[in-house]
Scaffold this active site. Structure first.
Site, mmCIF file in Angstrom:
data_model
loop_
_atom_site.group_PDB
_atom_site.id
_atom_site.type_symbol
_atom_site.label_atom_id
_atom_site.label_comp_id
_atom_site.label_asym_id
_atom_site.label_seq_id
_atom_site.Cartn_x
_atom_site.Cartn_y
_atom_site.Cartn_z
ATOM 1 N N GLU A 316 0.854 -1.182 0.000
ATOM 2 C CA GLU A 316 0.000 0.000 0.000
ATOM 3 C C GLU A 316 0.898 1.243 0.000
ATOM 4 O OE1 GLU A 316 -3.635 1.641 2.846
ATOM 5 O OE2 GLU A 316 -1.782 0.919 3.766
ATOM 6 N N LYS A 376 -10.055 0.347 -1.458
ATOM 7 C CA LYS A 376 -10.230 -0.028 -0.051
ATOM 8 C C LYS A 376 -11.645 0.285 0.420
ATOM 9 C CE LYS A 376 -7.623 0.695 4.274
ATOM 10 N NZ LYS A 376 -6.449 1.442 4.805
ATOM 11 N N CYS A 427 -4.531 -3.410 4.121
ATOM 12 C CA CYS A 427 -4.068 -2.957 5.436
ATOM 13 C C CYS A 427 -5.092 -3.182 6.550
ATOM 14 C CB CYS A 427 -3.668 -1.484 5.344
ATOM 15 S SG CYS A 427 -2.707 -0.872 6.739
#
Length: 559
Positions: A316, A376, A427
């Protein structure tokens, strides 16, 4: 387990019931004993001395500390059930109000060190987060004070713990599922329960085990010689069941290899900054670091030091410049991907219109360039977007560091990357059951976790996040590849073992052979059903206990 009626003091003003010789008479008296116990509970609690209260406080404090040690980086997983057992001992037979603040205290003792990584943002944020999250434990403890009146209360307590963790993952502002008990069991005897019911079942199993151990200790000695054997049995049975809960996982069947694998290149480029400014002051330095490390991987392959990868995964934020709007960034990325010669997953923060952005996992082909992507879905509040924006920005200067507000994605992370469809997880999302499960159900295998932990380097966040990947691997029978900017990058096998990992704050790369699994676990198939079933158990237990308590109060008032 069944509580002996001799362990419950009689209601004030009443004569104790005579001993029953027959087993049937003893069983019939237990229900009356439970009802009477609720009527006399208030009087008992009011009469608690200073030393009893001190013992309760010591138990929840010790339990909170032990629960913390079960989490990474210490990873003393066996301390989780023991710590929970001590917390139960501190709460047992306390009034709901007293149980609430004891539960809050135990939670704070646990969460302050477990969430110490939040101090990077500020001690005030750390304190506010722990103060907020501890409220959930306080409510759970107050409800537990009710279900302790029931038979088989370790089951109901475990179910209430699952309900509490579910609520924490839901509210406020999208929830905060970090530090769930299941995430202390990345590699333990309890881990295999994840394949049956996901993280909620693991949390339930650990909590049940701790409550059973507490039950064995909290049952009071028999008042008569005739009951001694019965009391020994009632202590031994919960201990035996507590030991059986983790050991049963050894008999669970494990999915086998399916004979297919791919070589995955993992790149960790490192970044220059730390804390709240991890990307440093020099533009494009993060982009260059990861491009150069990608080329170094390609050179190692050409030299025969590493096998040729089928795909390459970058972290990321592996580019600190938007490749859609910057010709320079696009050129640097394209050159490095062409140099390594295989499809590469790039992590970028890209502009969405003039005011918004998205955290994106972007497929970059050496021939056709940027293509499919995943945005995301679970965003970090106050990190990627600002809840209650007008108020927060006016009162809190650091909130302006968020900059453009991120926009959440709306689809799972199944991305065609070379010969496979990977499951992209970004993440913070690895903590959310629904996001990971949705990606696997969409066909993602292996799972690829792109993460940027640069702000929290050398804290307890990176190892905690890796523990989540271990659990997800077992939960869904999928290999998990993690690429991090500063570490910990890693490869986790489908049985939850870390096969390779990097050190933190160093550039590194490797090519790992990763099995491609398609068989779904029971947890993947049934989804949230085990969690909802456990929460329903807890809710029903609270309702029954509250009803009996009211009935007991009426009986007590009439005596």
């Amino acid at each position: 387990m069944v509580q002996d009626k001799t362990s419950v003091p009689p209601v004030p003003g009443r004569e104790p019931a005579p001993e029953a010789d027959a087993t049937a008479s003893e069983t019939a008296s237990e229900t009356a004993s439970e009802t009477a116990s609720s009527a006399g509970e208030s009087d008992r609690a009011k009469g608690e001395g200073r030393w009893v209260l001190a013992a309760r406080v010591a138990a929840v404090v010790a339990g909170g500390l032990l629960l913390y040690t079960a989490f990474p980086p210490l990873d003393w997983w066996l301390c989780a059930p023991v710590g929970i057992g001590l917390i139960v001992a501190g709460l047992y037979r306390a009034r709901p109000r007293r149980a609430a603040w004891l539960g809050y205290l135990g939670a704070a003792v646990f969460l302050f060190p477990a969430l110490a990584w939040v101090r990077t943002i500020g001690d005030d944020v750390w304190v506010m987060l722990v103060a907020t999250e501890s409220v959930f434990y306080a409510v759970m403890a107050a409800l537990a004070a009710l279900v302790f009146r029931l038979r088989l209360w370790p089951l109901w307590f475990g179910a209430l713990w699952v309900m509490m963790e579910w609520a924490r993952g839901l509210v406020p502002v999208g929830g905060f599922p970090w530090a769930r008990v299941a995430f202390s069991q990345g590699e333990s005897l309890f881990t295999s329960y994840a394949a049956l019911g996901g993280a909620p079942l693991v949390s339930f199993a650990v909590t049940l085990c701790g409550a059973l151990l507490a039950h064995a200790v909290l049952v009071r000695p028999a008042a008569t010689v005739g009951r001694a054997v019965n009391q020994v049995v009632r202590r031994a049975v919960p201990v035996a069941v507590a030991l059986a809960v983790p050991l049963l996982t050894l008999a669970l069947p494990r999915p086998g290899d399916e004979g297919r694998s791919i070589n995955v290149g993992i790149v960790q480029g490192n970044v220059p900054g730390r804390g709240m400014h991890p990307l440093g002051d020099e533009p494009a330095v993060v982009l260059r670091n990861h491009a150069e490390e990608t080329k170094r991987l390609a050179d190692a392959v050409r030299a025969g030091a590493l096998p040729k990868p089928d795909i390459v995964v970058l972290p990321e934020n592996s580019t600190d410049i938007d490749p859609y709007t910057s010709a320079f960034a696009r050129q640097v990325i394209d050159e490095s991907v062409k140099y390594v010669g295989v499809p590469t997953l790039v992590g970028a923060v890209v502009a969405i219109g003039d005011e918004h952005r998205a955290t994106r996992s972007l497929v970059w082909d050496p021939v056709s360039g940027p293509g499919a992507y995943y945005d995301k879905q679970h965003l970090v509040p106050f990190g990627e977007y600002t809840p209650f924006k007008e108020i927060v920005l006016a009162l809190w200067e650091r909130a302006n560091l968020v900059g453009r507000q991120s926009v959440a994605g709306t689809r799972p992370g199944d991305l065609k990357l070379g010969p496979v469809t990977i499951g992209a997880v970004n993440c913070y999302e690895v903590a959310y059951d629904d996001t990971v499960r949705g990606t696997v159900r969409a066909g993602g295998t292996p799972l690829v976790v792109q993460t940027n932990n640069a702000s929290y380097a050398l804290s307890n966040l990176p190892p905690q996040q890796l523990a989540m990947s271990k659990l997800r691997a077992v939960e869904h029978n999928r290999a998990v590849v993690t690429a991090a900017t500063t570490g910990i990058s890693a490869y986790v096998t489908p049985d939850g073992k870390v096969s390779w990992q990097t050190r933190e704050l160093v550039p590194d790369m490797n090519v790992v052979k990763v099995p491609v699994r398609t068989q779904e676990t029971i947890a993947t198939k049934v989804g949230e059903l085990p969690e909802w079933a456990l929460m329903l158990m807890g809710a029903v237990a609270v309702g029954v206990a509250a009803r009996r308590g009211r009935r007991g109060d009426r009986m007590g008032n009439g005596s």
